[in-house]
Write a protein that holds these residues in place. Structure first.
Motif, PDB file in Angstrom:
ATOM      1  N   SER A 199       0.042   2.497   6.537  1.00 42.56           N
ATOM      2  CA  SER A 199      -0.780   2.494   7.745  1.00 42.56           C
ATOM      3  C   SER A 199      -0.255   1.530   8.794  1.00 42.56           C
ATOM      4  O   SER A 199      -0.642   1.628   9.965  1.00 42.56           O
ATOM      5  CB  SER A 199      -2.218   2.095   7.388  1.00 42.56           C
ATOM      6  N   GLN A 200       0.606   0.585   8.369  1.00 40.77           N
ATOM      7  CA  GLN A 200       1.123  -0.428   9.289  1.00 40.77           C
ATOM      8  C   GLN A 200      -0.018  -1.192   9.970  1.00 40.77           C
ATOM      9  O   GLN A 200       0.083  -1.623  11.125  1.00 40.77           O
ATOM     10  CB  GLN A 200       2.035   0.209  10.348  1.00 40.77           C
ATOM     11  N   SER A 201      -1.125  -1.356   9.243  1.00 43.31           N
ATOM     12  CA  SER A 201      -2.329  -1.911   9.863  1.00 43.31           C
ATOM     13  C   SER A 201      -2.178  -3.384  10.240  1.00 43.31           C
ATOM     14  O   SER A 201      -2.797  -3.834  11.205  1.00 43.31           O
ATOM     15  CB  SER A 201      -3.529  -1.732   8.928  1.00 43.31           C
ATOM     16  N   GLN A 258      -0.035   4.193   0.638  1.00 45.93           N
ATOM     17  CA  GLN A 258      -0.431   5.066   1.746  1.00 45.93           C
ATOM     18  C   GLN A 258      -0.216   4.284   3.042  1.00 45.93           C
ATOM     19  O   GLN A 258      -1.086   3.543   3.475  1.00 45.93           O
ATOM     20  CB  GLN A 258      -1.907   5.467   1.593  1.00 45.93           C
ATOM     21  N   ASP A 263       0.852  -1.195   0.000  1.00 45.35           N
ATOM     22  CA  ASP A 263       0.000   0.000   0.000  1.00 45.35           C
ATOM     23  C   ASP A 263       0.883   1.239   0.000  1.00 45.35           C
ATOM     24  O   ASP A 263       1.736   1.408   0.874  1.00 45.35           O
ATOM     25  CB  ASP A 263      -0.894  -0.019   1.238  1.00 45.35           C
TER      26      ASP A 263
END
Length: 247
Positions: A26-28, A24, A22
């Motif tokens: 986010s380290q989700s 963008q 990704d």
């Protein structure tokens, strides 16, 4: 989208590598499913440093992966994404080398699953060309479908220009809320490769790392993921629903 990618990587019947590509950041996955596990300088950020040092990226990818949960019979690995906004812009010349490294993973028996982020950010060309299947994940309400219609032509045009035979299809979350898979397939002219129920409580296992609720592995969510995997493993696109022609 990321939750679905984690589900695919966790349920696939074999060794898997999940890549957070990704643009963008986010380290989700690290903060969610892996409960705040640190990347420790690994992931795409670490591979960018390796590339600057002119080391062969394919040799370094395994060292930059972290386990994607414990499992005895299969290896589940995760390659963390960008750690800082703007890092993706510096990674542009590295995508070809990363793709070559991922191809080596695939040749060793791993299934590589890439979470490429939002369709509006585009997809890195080398990854797009090397993919067997690109699935666009969408909800089935009008707002989500309107956004899909807006950006879909860019993806289809890029795939046509690459002419690599990469399949393009849809993966629906919450079919029938309100539109059905057949309705969406007809409208977009794309095959639906899978439908996954919208079950936030169960999905939190993969999105936030919460303990699995009772009978999680028999839930409609997991069944939907497994059915999607079965379709992907056939290697052939499902039929595209065509508009009815009335005479």
């Amino acid at each position: 989208m990321t939750t679905t990618a984690v589900g695919l990587a966790r349920c696939w019947p074999g060794d898997t590598l999940l890549v957070d590509a990704d643009r963008q950041p986010s380290q989700s996955v690290l903060a969610g499913f892996l409960n705040g596990a640190p990347a420790g300088g690994r992931g795409l950020t670490g591979l960018a440093r390796v590339h600057r040092e002119r080391r062969f990226l394919a040799d370094e990818i395994p060292r930059h992966c972290v386990p994607l949960g414990d499992e005895a019979d299969h290896r589940r690995l995760f390659l963390a994404g960008f750690a800082h906004p703007g890092s993706a812009g510096l990674f542009v010349p590295i995508w070809p080398a990363l793709t070559q490294g991922l191809e080596r993973f695939r040749a060793s028996g791993f299934t590589v699953i890439v979470d490429a982020g939002r369709i509006s950010d585009g997809l890195p060309g080398p990854l797009l060309a090397a993919a067997d299947v690109v699935l666009l994940v969408t909800r089935t309400h009008l707002r989500a479908l309107a956004g899909l219609r807006l950006h879909l032509p860019v993806v289809t045009e890029r795939l046509a220009a690459l002419a690599t035979g990469t399949e393009l299809g849809l993966l629906l979350i919450g079919e029938g809320q309100p539109y059905s898979g057949s309705e969406i397939s007809r409208q977009f002219g794309l095959a639906v490769w899978g439908t996954i129920p919208h079950q936030p409580k169960q999905a939190a296992v993969w999105s936030d790392g919460v303990p699995p609720p009772s009978r999680f592995h028999r839930s409609p969510l997991v069944q939907g993921i497994r059915a999607t995997i079965a379709t992907l493993r056939t290697g052939s696109s499902p039929a595209v629903e065509r508009p009815e022609v009335k005479h």
